[in-house]
Design an enzyme around this catalytic site. Structure first.
Site, PDB file in Angstrom:
ATOM      1  N   LYS A 241       0.785  -1.254  -0.104  1.00  0.00           N
ATOM      2  CA  LYS A 241       0.035   0.061  -0.025  1.00  0.00           C
ATOM      3  C   LYS A 241       0.855   1.174  -0.175  1.00  0.00           C
ATOM      4  CE  LYS A 241      -0.387  -0.334   5.055  1.00  0.00           C
ATOM      5  NZ  LYS A 241      -1.187  -0.995   6.030  1.00  0.00           N
TER       6      LYS A 241
ATOM      7  N   TYR B 143      16.156  30.890   5.202  1.00  0.00           N
ATOM      8  CA  TYR B 143      15.036  31.720   5.801  1.00  0.00           C
ATOM      9  C   TYR B 143      15.059  31.899   7.107  1.00  0.00           C
ATOM     10  CZ  TYR B 143      12.548  30.916   1.029  1.00  0.00           C
ATOM     11  OH  TYR B 143      12.450  30.827  -0.189  1.00  0.00           O
TER      12      TYR B 143
HETATM   13  C1  LIG Z   1      -0.327  -1.849   6.636  1.00  0.00           C
HETATM   14  C2  LIG Z   1      -0.959  -3.046   7.254  1.00  0.00           C
HETATM   15  C3  LIG Z   1      -0.051  -4.135   7.462  1.00  0.00           C
HETATM   16  C4  LIG Z   1       1.613  -4.116   7.374  1.00  0.00           C
HETATM   17  O1  LIG Z   1       2.016  -3.471   8.579  1.00  0.00           O
HETATM   18  P1  LIG Z   1       3.624  -3.502   8.608  1.00  0.00           P
HETATM   19  O2  LIG Z   1       3.452  -3.141  10.071  1.00  0.00           O
HETATM   20  O3  LIG Z   1       4.072  -2.459   7.747  1.00  0.00           O
HETATM   21  O4  LIG Z   1       4.122  -5.003   8.562  1.00  0.00           O
HETATM   22  C5  LIG Z   1      -0.627  -5.432   7.749  1.00  0.00           C
HETATM   23  N1  LIG Z   1      -2.107  -5.345   8.044  1.00  0.00           N
HETATM   24  C6  LIG Z   1      -2.894  -4.489   7.806  1.00  0.00           C
HETATM   25  C7  LIG Z   1      -4.225  -4.635   7.785  1.00  0.00           C
HETATM   26  C8  LIG Z   1      -2.080  -3.180   7.476  1.00  0.00           C
HETATM   27  O5  LIG Z   1      -3.157  -2.462   7.303  1.00  0.00           O
END
Ligand SMILES: *Cc1c(COP(=O)(O)O)cnc(C)c1O
Length: 397
Positions: A61, A289
């Protein structure tokens, strides 16, 4: 803190980085370098650590935590991952458009008929969290005469998405009655798996087990089960079930210091930029700045072509250390939108065009997203996701 390298060195092939699928070259002033060999290593290391028979879902994601979702997905699948996890329908479609055929689970919740039709058209797999949502899916799919595998999410203590675990059985019974929906898995998500204190994880694990036991007693067939994120995966094999959903670990970072011993991961991402100008300033000269830095002595100052619009947080101003020619160099003054300044007095002959490593390895020093996260009092996940599209992703290895 900034560390001498501790992980296994990534072999230096001596080959110049090749262009990524962004078709942007090394003429760039700043870029993100993705090491495919490190990604492959991480998948293999994780696979080796899993309870035998456990599938590995690569969580890609948010553009694979800033690494580039298509490149990471293809590399992870080749290395042994069998599932992909995304947050949104759009992220899933982008992978299908890149000819990726592996099963893709949408971890976020989807509610509208338009989204549901897109899921069906692109053969993505949704997460269902409520009876209402299941009914909307059922009606929408019936109208187009389609069926879908669905994944039922239970809330065992994260208090985010999911059906409360006490109502799992009713939820499963309802979905079983909807012919357009085929239950492909039942899952939940851990809230505190990176905490050295395992109390909440134990409680969530127990609730998940209870819910599953009820479903089994009611005579419903065995379902694929999954519970663990990276931290859960690294902390306890009893949490692996049929699949683990690994994000952070895939990218070579550890969710917590105490979980860094069981597998050897390599950070897959480096952030680099070029020096664009070098000059000498006299004592008393203000820099950038608001003059948040004033030179106490004559010094060499380098301008670098990367800034907060690229994902270098402005709150790192005066606190950032970078690497040049294998040396640590201090950033000075306010970080601006597209540029930042360095005190390079220790490298008086530094030339425009030379490469600055903001995250990554140069010589024997290594700066990781964990170092930035510590300074900024946040987590490495947020740092990785923060690198903007303006930085081309260049693949190496
Ligand atoms: C993002 C997510 C993961 C992965 O999490 P990590 O801590 O990056 O391994 C697993 N399960 C769900 C439901 C998530 O939203």
């Amino acid at each position: 803190m900034l560390s001498r390298e501790q992980t296994t060195p990534i072999p230096n092939t001596g080959v110049m980085p090749t262009l990524g699928d962004t078709s942007v070259g090394l003429c760039q002033r700043a870029w993100v370098e993705i090491n495919l060999a490190a990604l492959t290593n991480n998948v293999q290391q994780l696979k080796r650590f899993l309870k035998p028979g456990t599938d590995l879902m690569a969580v890609v994601k948010a553009d694979a935590y800033g690494h580039g979702a298509v490149t990471v997905s293809k590399t992870a699948l080749k290395a042994g991952a069998t599932w992909l996890g995304v947050a949104t329908v759009e992220e899933g479609i982008a992978l299908r458009e890149a000819d990726i055929t592996a099963p893709i689970l949408i971890l976020g919740a989807v509610n509208t008929p338009e989204q549901i039709r897109a899921i069906a058209a692109w053969q993505l797999q949704p997460t269902l969290c409520t009876p209402q949502q299941a009914l909307v899916f059922s009606e929408t799919l019936a109208a187009i005469d389609q069926t879908l595998p669905v994944h039922l999410k239970l809330d065992t203590g994260m208090s985010r998405l999911g059906m409360p675990w006490q109502e799992a059985l009713e939820f499963v019974e309802l979905v079983k009655c909807l012919p357009a929906l085929k239950i492909a898995s039942i899952y939940s998500h851990l809230a505190t798996a990176d905490d050295p204190n395992p109390m909440v994880v134990k409680l969530q694990h127990q609730r998940f087990e209870e819910a599953i036991a009820q479903i089994r007693v009611a005579g419903m067939a065995h379902h694929k089960l999954h519970l663990a994120n990276s931290a859960g995966t690294l902390s306890d094999r009893a949490l692996h079930y049929d699949m683990v959903r690994v994000g952070l670990g895939l990218y070579g970072l550890y969710p917590a210091e105490h979980l860094s011993h069981s597998v050897q991961l390599q950070p897959a991402l480096q952030v680099k930029a070029r020096v664009t100008q070098v000059k000498t300033i006299v004592a008393g000269t203000g820099v950038s700045y608001s003059y948040r830095f004033v030179a106490e002595r004559e010094m060499r100052l380098a301008v670098v072509g990367i800034g907060y619009a690229d994902g270098v947080p402005r709150s790192l101003s005066n606190k950032l250390t970078v690497l040049i020619r294998g040396q640590k160099v201090q950033q000075v003054g306010a970080i601006t939108m597209d540029q930042l300044m360095l005190d390079v007095s220790q490298i008086p002959d530094l030339q425009p065009g030379e490469v600055v490593t903001l995250i990554g390895k140069d010589g024997e020093w290594q700066i990781s997203a964990d170092d930035w996260a510590e300074t900024l009092e946040t987590i490495s996940w947020e740092i990785l996701c923060g690198f903007k599209q303006r930085l081309p992703r260049v693949t190496v290895g």
